[in-house]
Write a protein that holds these residues in place. Sequence first.
Motif, PDB file in Angstrom:
ATOM      1  N   ARG A  52      17.201   5.946  23.384  1.00 49.89           N
ATOM      2  CA  ARG A  52      16.138   5.106  21.898  1.00 49.89           C
ATOM      3  C   ARG A  52      15.042   5.508  22.603  1.00 49.89           C
ATOM      4  NH1 ARG A  52      20.099   1.141  19.450  1.00 49.89           N
ATOM      5  NH2 ARG A  52      19.739   0.251  20.936  1.00 49.89           N
ATOM      6  N   ARG A  86      11.209   6.691  21.821  1.00 51.27           N
ATOM      7  CA  ARG A  86      10.240   6.050  21.002  1.00 51.27           C
ATOM      8  C   ARG A  86       9.274   7.371  21.885  1.00 51.27           C
ATOM      9  NH1 ARG A  86       9.500   2.104  17.742  1.00 51.27           N
ATOM     10  NH2 ARG A  86      11.593   1.347  17.741  1.00 51.27           N
ATOM     11  N   LEU A  96       3.567   5.178  13.423  1.00 55.59           N
ATOM     12  CA  LEU A  96       4.008   3.399  13.816  1.00 55.59           C
ATOM     13  C   LEU A  96       5.403   3.770  13.148  1.00 55.59           C
ATOM     14  CD1 LEU A  96       4.316   1.615  15.564  1.00 55.59           C
ATOM     15  CD2 LEU A  96       3.132  -0.470  14.298  1.00 55.59           C
ATOM     16  N   THR A 135       9.695   4.768  14.127  1.00 52.69           N
ATOM     17  CA  THR A 135       9.853   3.584  13.817  1.00 52.69           C
ATOM     18  C   THR A 135      11.494   4.905  12.610  1.00 52.69           C
ATOM     19  OG1 THR A 135       8.576   2.217  13.956  1.00 52.69           O
ATOM     20  CG2 THR A 135      11.043   1.685  12.882  1.00 52.69           C
ATOM     21  N   LYS A 136      10.731   5.386  11.949  1.00 55.44           N
ATOM     22  CA  LYS A 136      12.102   6.395  11.416  1.00 55.44           C
ATOM     23  C   LYS A 136      12.606   7.155  12.122  1.00 55.44           C
ATOM     24  CE  LYS A 136       9.877   6.622   6.876  1.00 55.44           C
ATOM     25  NZ  LYS A 136       9.574   7.683   5.412  1.00 55.44           N
ATOM     26  N   VAL A 152      13.496   7.471  15.590  1.00 59.04           N
ATOM     27  CA  VAL A 152      14.323   6.455  16.273  1.00 59.04           C
ATOM     28  C   VAL A 152      14.888   5.773  15.706  1.00 59.04           C
ATOM     29  CG1 VAL A 152      14.384   4.563  17.976  1.00 59.04           C
ATOM     30  CG2 VAL A 152      12.313   5.771  18.172  1.00 59.04           C
ATOM     31  N   THR A 153      15.212   5.755  14.432  1.00 56.47           N
ATOM     32  CA  THR A 153      16.021   4.654  13.510  1.00 56.47           C
ATOM     33  C   THR A 153      17.557   5.702  13.903  1.00 56.47           C
ATOM     34  OG1 THR A 153      14.840   2.755  12.822  1.00 56.47           O
ATOM     35  CG2 THR A 153      17.144   2.990  11.601  1.00 56.47           C
ATOM     36  N   SER A 157      19.354   6.675  16.369  1.00 57.92           N
ATOM     37  CA  SER A 157      19.780   5.755  17.268  1.00 57.92           C
ATOM     38  C   SER A 157      21.083   5.545  16.177  1.00 57.92           C
ATOM     39  CB  SER A 157      18.930   3.795  16.864  1.00 57.92           C
ATOM     40  OG  SER A 157      20.190   3.218  16.744  1.00 57.92           O
TER      41      SER A 157
END
Lengths: 140, 282
Positions: free
Chosen positions: A26, A30, A40, A44-45, A47-48, A51
């Motif tokens: 992760r 990022r 941002l 976040t999308k 990385v999610t 993940s």
Amino acid sequence: MTHSDLSSTSLQTVPIHTEEDLLTARHAVRAAALAEGLGLVAQTKLVTAASELVRNCYVHGGGGVLRIERVLPPPRRGLRIVVADQGPGIEDPDAALADGYSTGPGLGHGLGGARRLVDEFELRSEPGRGTTVVITRWTA
Amino acid sequence: MPGDRQAAREAVMRAIAGNRGRIASTWVDTQLARATPAIGGEELGEEVQAIISCLLEGLGRDLPDDRVATGHAPLREAVADLSRRWARLGASPTAIATAVFSLKPAILGCMAPQAEEALLVGRLIDAAALVSFQTYVDSREEIIQRQNRQLLEISTPVVHLWHRVLAVPLIGTLDSARAQIVMESLLQAIQDHQAAVAIIDITGVPTVDTVVAQHLMQTVTATRLMGADCVLSGISPRIAQMVAQLGIDLSEITTRSSLADALTEAMRLVQEEGRTERTPAG
Ligand SMILES: Nc1ncnc2c1ncn2[C@@H]1O[C@H](COP(=O)(O)OP(=O)(O)O)[C@@H](O)[C@H]1O
Ligand SMILES: [Mg+2]
């Protein structure tokens, strides 16, 4: 055109064998997203989504590897994440992508959710030979 | 086993069996000269005697030379015991492996070894040294994991924020181990404080994926089963959007974007509960 037709350079590889590796993966995604200038929300999308994929790789696939690549023009620039394992593979990819489908105790929203969070999503799996998921976020 | 290898095995076994005392004392002297860990000669003597006995037993078994140390359980344990004891006394893994390696000259010194016999002793002891190294690594790993668990517990404090209101500020990743500890300490605290509302603040959780969401929902459910309300705070619009795109429905859960908003909501819930408790139904 499939993903592999595009030229790309590998930026980083993270082995996925322990719970800690998920964290490392992760962080790596990022950092790469930040370096590529993603905002941002886009970071976040990505990385999610990553993940979800590395957790699947660890939990269902018995571990594997995450590779971060930069897709080179033409026609577009982008950041690509490849998560591959040599685990049992997925019998029915369409079912696995459906929300709520899980062969484990999970919510079954990982694959479908990851697909919604990125621009391109490709799932290749051969039962008994492993699973590779490629996600791409265009940066320009 | 081919004949010459078998013959070498037997020669080495004879040499060890016939020179136990000399091998042990040579080894002990070597360790005392190095003065590695603070262990007395007597204790060193016992350690090496145990290893020598197990070596002999192991050599008598039908195992390849380089597997005797791992395959013959008593020998593996004797080497592991020595490694653990030395490690506790502060010896480095190199010092421990060096001590095991010094069995080689101690054994070869009491025989006139043929080439094949010298190789055999080498393979045997090299493998034993690897066992000692692995033991060291494993015990470090165990210590690190224990410390991690302890760190987890102190890094997930349950804060008594207000009369009958608790808060758990989560920071970092919410993996399964952590989620379990959060759940347990929260439920315990709810009981201890007779709390009416628990706030779970995830401002410090960088990635909310489906597993994190699942842990959160399980914690909320458990809290409710204890008769308390639960408010999730730190759900920024960005996180809310992410969770929605993952297809996860948080609509059953009270969420607030900041801890301050969550506290306001919690106090309202406490008051409301107070009122319904005072007003008889009907
Ligand atoms: N890498 C993988 N190897 C094998 N099976 C997988 C892999 N990734 C996903 N799957 C299968 O697809 C299902 C759905 O995955 P997902 O949507 O992430 O849900 P969950 O992980 O919560 O079960 C999993 O339960 C599993 O059966
Ligand atoms: Mg999953």
